[in-house]
Design an enzyme around this catalytic site. Structure first.
Site, PDB file in Angstrom:
ATOM      1  N   GLU A  56      48.756  -1.771   5.135  1.00  0.00           N
ATOM      2  CA  GLU A  56      48.676  -2.499   6.399  1.00  0.00           C
ATOM      3  C   GLU A  56      49.376  -1.676   7.465  1.00  0.00           C
ATOM      4  O   GLU A  56      50.559  -1.336   7.329  1.00  0.00           O
ATOM      5  CB  GLU A  56      49.290  -3.890   6.326  1.00  0.00           C
ATOM      6  CG  GLU A  56      49.188  -4.615   7.674  1.00  0.00           C
ATOM      7  CD  GLU A  56      49.436  -6.116   7.599  1.00  0.00           C
ATOM      8  OE1 GLU A  56      49.751  -6.692   8.656  1.00  0.00           O
ATOM      9  OE2 GLU A  56      49.308  -6.701   6.510  1.00  0.00           O
ATOM     10  N   ASP A 131      47.833  -3.314  19.173  1.00  0.00           N
ATOM     11  CA  ASP A 131      48.037  -3.383  20.624  1.00  0.00           C
ATOM     12  C   ASP A 131      46.712  -3.094  21.323  1.00  0.00           C
ATOM     13  O   ASP A 131      46.124  -2.034  21.124  1.00  0.00           O
ATOM     14  CB  ASP A 131      49.096  -2.357  21.043  1.00  0.00           C
ATOM     15  CG  ASP A 131      49.591  -2.575  22.466  1.00  0.00           C
ATOM     16  OD1 ASP A 131      48.767  -2.960  23.332  1.00  0.00           O
ATOM     17  OD2 ASP A 131      50.782  -2.355  22.725  1.00  0.00           O
ATOM     18  N   ASP A 167      42.324 -10.238  18.914  1.00  0.00           N
ATOM     19  CA  ASP A 167      42.022 -11.390  19.768  1.00  0.00           C
ATOM     20  C   ASP A 167      41.638 -10.945  21.180  1.00  0.00           C
ATOM     21  O   ASP A 167      41.630 -11.757  22.098  1.00  0.00           O
ATOM     22  CB  ASP A 167      43.195 -12.371  19.808  1.00  0.00           C
ATOM     23  CG  ASP A 167      44.498 -11.722  20.240  1.00  0.00           C
ATOM     24  OD1 ASP A 167      44.540 -10.475  20.346  1.00  0.00           O
ATOM     25  OD2 ASP A 167      45.482 -12.444  20.477  1.00  0.00           O
ATOM     26  N   THR A 204      48.226 -16.686  11.210  1.00  0.00           N
ATOM     27  CA  THR A 204      49.595 -16.618  11.700  1.00  0.00           C
ATOM     28  C   THR A 204      49.840 -17.741  12.713  1.00  0.00           C
ATOM     29  O   THR A 204      48.901 -18.322  13.267  1.00  0.00           O
ATOM     30  CB  THR A 204      49.866 -15.266  12.376  1.00  0.00           C
ATOM     31  OG1 THR A 204      49.020 -15.154  13.539  1.00  0.00           O
ATOM     32  CG2 THR A 204      49.558 -14.107  11.425  1.00  0.00           C
ATOM     33  N   LYS A 205      51.115 -18.026  12.969  1.00  0.00           N
ATOM     34  CA  LYS A 205      51.460 -19.019  13.984  1.00  0.00           C
ATOM     35  C   LYS A 205      50.892 -18.611  15.343  1.00  0.00           C
ATOM     36  O   LYS A 205      50.386 -19.441  16.103  1.00  0.00           O
ATOM     37  CB  LYS A 205      52.977 -19.166  14.072  1.00  0.00           C
ATOM     38  CG  LYS A 205      53.616 -19.823  12.861  1.00  0.00           C
ATOM     39  CD  LYS A 205      55.124 -19.922  13.036  1.00  0.00           C
ATOM     40  CE  LYS A 205      55.770 -20.536  11.796  1.00  0.00           C
ATOM     41  NZ  LYS A 205      57.254 -20.588  11.941  1.00  0.00           N
ATOM     42  N   PHE A 206      50.957 -17.330  15.641  1.00  0.00           N
ATOM     43  CA  PHE A 206      50.420 -16.803  16.896  1.00  0.00           C
ATOM     44  C   PHE A 206      48.928 -17.108  17.003  1.00  0.00           C
ATOM     45  O   PHE A 206      48.433 -17.556  18.039  1.00  0.00           O
ATOM     46  CB  PHE A 206      50.672 -15.295  16.947  1.00  0.00           C
ATOM     47  CG  PHE A 206      49.958 -14.578  18.049  1.00  0.00           C
ATOM     48  CD1 PHE A 206      50.479 -14.554  19.333  1.00  0.00           C
ATOM     49  CD2 PHE A 206      48.768 -13.912  17.813  1.00  0.00           C
ATOM     50  CE1 PHE A 206      49.820 -13.888  20.353  1.00  0.00           C
ATOM     51  CE2 PHE A 206      48.102 -13.245  18.821  1.00  0.00           C
ATOM     52  CZ  PHE A 206      48.639 -13.238  20.095  1.00  0.00           C
TER      53      PHE A 206
END
Length: 225
Positions: A56, A131, A167, A204-206
């Site tokens: 990863e 990023d 995203d 993920t929470k995000f």
């Protein structure tokens, strides 16, 4: 592949006490040293033979990597991350839960891949939410470029995978174009385009927060021929 433009900026962020403990007390139990003289032998580094090794790149705070390692103890996981807070956080979690199938390296991913990863040695590479460098003048900093993917392909064994998630829709389109243009890969989605989120990639929470706000997430899974 010559590394000229880095895809990240190292910032002096705050490190919590727990993260610092991870770095100071337990990192040596999990770290693979970049300055070792030869490429890594994963059977030796993980202490077992015949286990698939998955890399990863940019594991952030380690949430997904930790969950995947816990859910798949039969696999080896190597996490690459340059930010100390994330490295310390993951190592602290690994120590607390006594997870033994993860190793970490705190170094530039391109240099790691160039010098430390043997060819055809990986079952897969995952890059989650890199990023996006969303300003057009910064697009050259994006990690996922044709030259980078060509290098990844050499490190992955036949039938191994590259799994990306983002995203940012325009970055997703860019990644899709780059991966589709690599002749050694084919899209797991037979009709082309994006994949549904595989069950193997934890939410993920995000990401959950983004979903509630109506933000999209695009997964791309390509397989080496």
């Amino acid at each position: 592949m010559q590394r000229k433009i880095k895809s990240y900026v190292l910032r002096a962020g705050r490190i919590s006490n727990r993260q610092q403990q991870g770095l100071d007390l337990w990192l040596e139990d999990y770290e693979l040293k970049f300055d070792s003289p030869s490429p890594w032998n994963f059977a030796k580094e993980f202490g077992r033979h015949d286990a698939d090794t998955i890399v990863e790149i940019g594991f952030g705070m380690g949430t997904s990597l930790f969950a995947m390692a816990m859910n798949n103890p039969q696999c080896n996981y190597l996490g690459i991350e340059v930010h100390k807070a994330g490295v310390g956080s993951l190592v602290a979690d690994l120590h607390e839960y006594q997870i033994s199938n993860v190793r970490v390296v705190a170094h530039d991913a391109v240099e790691v891949l160039q010098t430390k990863i043997p060819e055809n040695s990986l079952a897969g590479v995952q890059i989650f939410f890199p990023d996006p460098w969303h300003k057009k003048r910064h697009h050259k900093r994006r990690l996922i470029q044709s030259e980078f993917i060509q290098m990844l392909v050499k490190k992955i064994r036949p039938s191994g995978f590259i799994h990306c998630a983002t995203d940012w829709e325009d970055y997703a389109e860019h990644i899709l174009n780059v991966l589709s243009s690599e002749s050694a890969l084919f899209n797991q989605q037979k009709e082309g385009g994006y994949s549904p989120r595989p069950d193997s990639r934890p939410l993920t929470k995000f990401e959950l927060r983004g979903e509630r706000l109506g933000h999209g997430v695009w997964d791309l899974v390509f397989i080496k021929k």
